[in-house]
Structures are given as C-alpha cells and as structure tokens.
Design a protein around this motif. Structure first.
Motif, short mmCIF file in Angstrom:
data_model
loop_
_atom_site.label_atom_id
_atom_site.label_comp_id
_atom_site.label_asym_id
_atom_site.label_seq_id
_atom_site.Cartn_x
_atom_site.Cartn_y
_atom_site.Cartn_z
N LYS A 195 0.86 -1.19 0.00
CA LYS A 195 0.00 0.00 0.00
C LYS A 195 0.90 1.24 0.00
CE LYS A 195 -3.85 -2.18 2.47
NZ LYS A 195 -4.70 -2.14 3.69
N VAL A 196 0.78 2.04 -1.04
CA VAL A 196 1.68 3.18 -1.24
C VAL A 196 0.90 4.48 -1.30
CG1 VAL A 196 3.44 4.21 -2.73
CG2 VAL A 196 3.31 1.71 -2.48
N LYS A 197 1.37 5.48 -0.59
CA LYS A 197 0.78 6.81 -0.62
C LYS A 197 1.91 7.85 -0.64
CE LYS A 197 -3.53 5.65 1.78
NZ LYS A 197 -3.34 4.20 1.79
N CYS A 198 1.58 9.07 -1.03
CA CYS A 198 2.58 10.14 -1.10
C CYS A 198 2.07 11.36 -0.34
CB CYS A 198 2.88 10.50 -2.55
SG CYS A 198 3.49 9.10 -3.53
N LEU A 199 3.00 12.09 0.23
CA LEU A 199 2.69 13.29 1.02
C LEU A 199 3.62 14.42 0.63
CD1 LEU A 199 1.47 14.88 3.43
CD2 LEU A 199 3.14 13.72 4.89
N SER A 200 3.05 15.51 0.16
CA SER A 200 3.83 16.69 -0.18
C SER A 200 3.56 17.79 0.85
CB SER A 200 3.47 17.20 -1.59
OG SER A 200 4.12 18.42 -1.86
N ASP A 201 4.59 18.17 1.58
CA ASP A 201 4.49 19.21 2.61
C ASP A 201 5.17 20.47 2.09
OD1 ASP A 201 4.47 20.80 4.84
OD2 ASP A 201 5.57 19.40 6.14
N ALA A 202 4.40 21.53 1.88
CA ALA A 202 4.94 22.82 1.39
C ALA A 202 5.64 22.66 0.04
CB ALA A 202 5.88 23.43 2.42
N GLY A 203 5.11 21.76 -0.81
CA GLY A 203 5.72 21.53 -2.10
C GLY A 203 4.83 21.88 -3.28
N TYR A 204 3.68 22.50 -3.00
CA TYR A 204 2.74 22.82 -4.07
C TYR A 204 2.99 24.26 -4.54
CZ TYR A 204 -1.54 22.21 -6.79
OH TYR A 204 -2.45 22.06 -7.82
N PHE A 205 3.95 24.40 -5.44
CA PHE A 205 4.33 25.72 -5.95
C PHE A 205 3.45 26.08 -7.14
CE2 PHE A 205 7.96 23.88 -3.83
CZ PHE A 205 8.35 24.91 -2.98
N ILE A 206 2.84 27.25 -7.08
CA ILE A 206 1.85 27.64 -8.09
C ILE A 206 2.46 28.54 -9.16
CG2 ILE A 206 -0.10 27.39 -6.52
CD1 ILE A 206 -0.07 30.41 -6.11
N ASN A 207 1.88 28.46 -10.34
CA ASN A 207 2.32 29.28 -11.47
C ASN A 207 1.48 30.55 -11.50
OD1 ASN A 207 3.46 30.20 -13.82
ND2 ASN A 207 2.28 28.85 -15.17
N SER A 208 2.07 31.65 -11.14
CA SER A 208 1.34 32.92 -11.12
C SER A 208 2.27 34.06 -11.49
CB SER A 208 0.72 33.17 -9.74
OG SER A 208 1.73 33.31 -8.77
N LYS A 209 1.70 35.15 -11.89
CA LYS A 209 2.48 36.33 -12.24
C LYS A 209 2.88 37.07 -10.96
CE LYS A 209 0.09 37.05 -16.64
NZ LYS A 209 -0.74 37.98 -17.44
N ASP A 210 4.03 37.77 -11.02
CA ASP A 210 4.43 38.57 -9.88
C ASP A 210 3.71 39.92 -9.95
OD1 ASP A 210 5.82 40.22 -11.67
OD2 ASP A 210 7.75 39.29 -11.26
N VAL A 211 4.00 40.82 -9.02
CA VAL A 211 3.26 42.08 -8.95
C VAL A 211 3.47 42.97 -10.17
CG1 VAL A 211 3.10 42.17 -6.45
CG2 VAL A 211 5.14 43.07 -7.58
N SER A 212 4.55 42.71 -10.93
CA SER A 212 4.80 43.50 -12.13
C SER A 212 4.11 42.91 -13.36
CB SER A 212 6.30 43.58 -12.41
OG SER A 212 6.80 42.33 -12.84
N GLY A 213 3.50 41.74 -13.16
CA GLY A 213 2.83 41.07 -14.27
C GLY A 213 3.71 40.07 -15.00
N ALA A 214 4.95 39.91 -14.55
CA ALA A 214 5.88 38.99 -15.21
C ALA A 214 5.69 37.56 -14.70
CB ALA A 214 7.31 39.44 -14.96
N GLN A 215 5.96 36.60 -15.57
CA GLN A 215 5.88 35.17 -15.21
C GLN A 215 7.23 34.73 -14.66
OE1 GLN A 215 1.85 34.38 -16.35
NE2 GLN A 215 3.34 33.12 -15.29
N HIS A 216 7.61 35.29 -13.53
CA HIS A 216 8.95 35.07 -12.97
C HIS A 216 9.20 33.60 -12.63
CE1 HIS A 216 12.28 36.70 -10.04
NE2 HIS A 216 12.73 35.87 -10.94
N ILE A 217 8.29 33.01 -11.88
CA ILE A 217 8.51 31.64 -11.44
C ILE A 217 8.43 30.66 -12.62
CG2 ILE A 217 6.09 31.19 -10.83
CD1 ILE A 217 7.20 29.52 -8.45
#
Length: 294
Positions: A195-217
């Motif tokens: 029985k296998v399961k996975c756990l991601s702690d603080a690993g869900y990084f989202i794709n969003s624009k920064d305050v200048s509107g740039a796709q930095h990440i």
C-alpha cells in the motif's frame, strides 16, 4: 517589558526542552553503489540518506522523506552548491536529528514512530528530476537527480523495503515537489501488493504572475528543467500536452498522478510570496543563490 521578556524566555526554554526530548540522531549512509551508475550529487559525490530501522508492528512499514532546499537553475547557481550540503555529500553532517514525523517516540509520532524512517539528503538541485548524460569538463557538474532517486530507492529495497506492506513517500518544499513528481514511480519500484501513498508538505508551488505582471517563477522553472534536462522524468501524460517546464508545477502534474497523494501547504509560503509578489526579502539556503542573476 521584563515580564514580556521572561514569558518569551520561558516559551523558548520549553521549546528547546521539547525538541531535545523528542529528537535523536541518525547516522548517515552513503550510497557508494550509486557512483558507478552515475547517480551522484552535483559535485560527483555519492548520494546519502539517514536511516532509523522500524520495530515491532512497524517493521514492514516504510516512510521516506525527501529533503528540500530550493533549486539551481543554471551553471552559476549550481556551481555555488558544489561547496555545500546542497550539492555535495562531502559537506553533509554525519548525524541528523530525527523529530516530528521521523521521531521514534509514540508520544510525538503516534502513527509512524515504529516504522522504518529515512531522510534522503538533497544534493542535485532539481527535485530529483535531472538527468544529463554529459559532464562538462570545465565545471565538472553532474545533473543526475533522477538517477539519485532510483539508486537510493534500490538501496533501500535491498535493505528490506522489498518486503514493505505500507510505504509513504514524503518531502518538504523542493522535497515535497519531488514527492509529487516521483509518486507513481515510487509505487512502481515497490513490491506488488504494497500500500503506497505520497505526502507533499509545502511543495505545491503555483504558477502565477508577480506584482509587475511577469511570469517570474515560470521562467525560473523553465531554466531548471532546461539546465537539468528534467523533461524526460516528468509525467509523459503532462509533457505530451504542454511545455515540460509547466509540468514542473504541481497544478499541472498532480492531476496525472494515480497513486494516492496528500497535499499539505501553508497559505503564506515565504518562498512563494517572494517569487509571486516580488518582495525584497528572500530566503537563502547556505548562501546558495536560488534565483537566476540574468
């Protein structure tokens, strides 16, 4: 003022006492057998992990935790890691404190205290996804994170995980992202019936624009995937539909995962706030640059 100081001092002393009581130290294991396979850290040193064996009813249960520590997205930032623990097992401490989910005390870790508990050290800078065959003769950098992951799991299988009844792949931050990307692969490497399961702690990084509107990440992750040639180790069901660099993001990759996956993420993650909001204060990892200096 003095009363407030005393109150904080008491709290600090309590926390120190709890941590000291809860934690213990696990010795490091170097996976020397990984070196001939080219499964090595950025500097060519062998991968490593810390292992505390399970006991009693938990002897056939395994908890793997992948260490975090950001990413390096080009030769310059990866070279900076070669001289510290995020790029070389030569720089890692020989003993590591186990606490929290890695604790061996039922009081602090009632669910997993008697499981086999492993902390896999992070030294590739790509969330264990890189696999560049050639080694630059000048920089002598090895981008082999995906090979490291497989080599460590194979070493653990030989040490008893081949008889696992229950297994959890977990990780924090960049290690949490790795737990997402390797979730199905981890299940496939384990015995049928486990029985296998996975756990991601603080690993869900989202794709969003920064305050200048740039796709930095998005640009940053594109550099990571390009530098480490990570595309071949991201979910084909995702990369067949969009750019591989987008598949590095959990929001696109997680939906393709078939193994049970649990996500734990704070609403105010300091690294994401820096990347998405353009704050001036940025977290550092042993002075290794996280961002490209283009």
């Amino acid at each position: 003022m003095r009363g407030s100081f005393r109150q904080w001092l008491h709290i600090l002393m309590y926390v120190v006492c709890v941590v000291t009581t809860e934690s213990f130290y696990a010795d490091i294991t170097y996976v020397q057998s990984a070196v001939p396979k080219g499964a090595v850290c950025l500097d060519g040193s062998p991968p490593a992990y810390h292992f505390d064996r399970g006991f009693g009813a938990g002897i056939n249960n395994w908890l793997i935790q992948l260490e975090g520590g950001g990413w390096c997205n080009n030769v310059t930032t990866c070279l900076a890691r070669k001289t510290n623990r995020l790029g070389s097992s030569k720089q890692m401490v020989k003993q590591l404190a186990f606490s929290g989910i890695l604790s061996n005390k039922a009081t602090f870790n009632p669910d997993f205290y008697n499981w086999n508990r492993i902390k896999v050290r992070y030294c590739d800078g790509s969330s264990f996804t890189g696999d560049v065959a050639a080694v630059n003769p000048t920089t002598k950098l090895y981008f082999r994170g995906a090979r490291v992951f497989v080599a460590v799991i194979e070493d653990l299988l030989a040490k008893g995980m081949k008889s696992a009844k229950n297994a959890i792949l977990s990780g924090c931050s960049a290690g949490g992202l790795a737990a997402i990307h390797h979730c199905d692969n981890f299940k496939n490497l384990l015995p049928i019936g486990a029985k296998v399961k996975c756990l991601s702690d603080a690993g869900y990084f989202i794709n969003s624009k920064d305050v200048s509107g740039a796709q930095h990440i998005e640009a940053f992750y594109n550099d990571v995937v390009t530098t480490h040639e990570s595309a071949k180790h991201l979910a084909p069901s995702c990369t067949s539909k969009m750019k591989p660099s987008l598949c590095f993001f959990p929001e696109y990759a997680a939906k393709e995962i078939r193994t049970p996956l649990f996500i734990v993420n704070g609403a105010y993650d300091s690294w994401q706030i820096h990347m998405d909001c353009g704050t001036t204060a940025r977290p550092t990892y042993l002075n290794a640059p996280l961002l490209s200096s283009k």
